[in-house]
Design an enzyme around this catalytic site. Structure first.
Site, PDB file in Angstrom:
ATOM      1  N   HIS A 113       0.997  -1.169   0.115  1.00  0.00           N
ATOM      2  CA  HIS A 113      -0.095   0.074  -0.031  1.00  0.00           C
ATOM      3  C   HIS A 113       0.897   1.167   0.115  1.00  0.00           C
ATOM      4  CE1 HIS A 113       0.922   0.563   4.368  1.00  0.00           C
ATOM      5  NE2 HIS A 113       0.647  -0.695   4.461  1.00  0.00           N
ATOM      6  N   CYS A 133       2.069  -3.307   6.704  1.00  0.00           N
ATOM      7  CA  CYS A 133       2.737  -4.326   6.093  1.00  0.00           C
ATOM      8  C   CYS A 133       3.952  -3.941   4.942  1.00  0.00           C
ATOM      9  CB  CYS A 133       1.708  -4.847   4.946  1.00  0.00           C
ATOM     10  SG  CYS A 133       0.322  -5.920   5.958  1.00  0.00           S
TER      11      CYS A 133
END
Length: 221
Positions: free
Chosen positions: A171, A187
């Protein structure tokens, strides 16, 4: 929200920074995180429904700029390979080359390795903080709409194995100083302008390989 007024008339700086070479610079041993975003942006990239602030690459080590490199792996062209140790993401191409992106890696990023596929893509995604994170930070909302303040940034790729969500994400980020660092949570994060570039290049079904090993690479000439 970042003030648009601070970025007027300086977009040319971003263009010259992107064109510079990065390969004569050693990787930094430590990157200090600043206390605020002031001075981190040089312009805006049009997007819908939010324009994206463009990061001043002079604030980021050149090793983590998006660039074309040689890639000696065995993966098929179009595969995403993430090396969490050196903080790089590669999108493999023909002729033993890859587009390399600098990344930031959180606890969740280090917790999983293996092979998955991109089964969902989202523009300006909403964010549901995991329960464990909300226990650590009770001030977090149960859900946050997509936007400039959302920690998932401008785009997100959702990774699945055998049809099941791994909870592993690639992301964007609204914390550009975290690129090249092991951050506290999350993440795999890229600069917003980089995740937009990656998002536009990869279709649903793209294979993603996550490893902690260093892949031999060099500049593409």
């Amino acid at each position: 929200m970042i003030s648009r007024r601070a970025f007027l008339g300086v977009a040319a700086v971003f263009s010259s920074a992107h064109s510079a070479t990065a390969f004569s610079h050693p990787l930094p041993q430590h990157l200090e995180a600043p206390r605020a975003t002031v001075g981190w942006y040089v312009g805006w990239m049009p997007d819908d429904p939010h324009d994206i602030p463009i990061v001043d690459l002079r604030r980021i080590h050149p090793a983590y700029w998006r660039q074309l490199v040689r890639y000696n792996g065995s993966e098929q062209p179009g595969t995403i390979v993430i090396n969490t140790g050196p903080r790089f993401l590669y999108l493999t191409r023909e002729d033993n080359t890859a587009i390399r992106y600098g990344i930031g890696v959180g606890r969740e990023g280090f917790a999983w390795s293996g092979v998955a596929r991109v089964q969902r893509k989202a523009k300006w995604p909403g964010w549901t903080p995991p329960e464990e994170m909300r226990r650590r930070q009770p001030e977090l909302p149960a859900f946050m709409e997509g936007g400039l303040d959302n920690p998932l940034g401008a785009r997100a790729l959702y990774l699945y194995q055998n049809g099941r969500d791994t909870l592993y994400r690639i992301h964007g980020t609204n914390e550009p100083w975290s690129i090249g660092r092991a951050v506290s949570s999350g993440c795999i994060r890229l600069l917003n302008e980089d995740i937009v570039d990656l998002y536009d290049r990869v279709p649903l079904g793209t294979m993603v390989k996550v490893t902690h090993r260093v892949q031999p690479v060099g500049p593409a000439s």
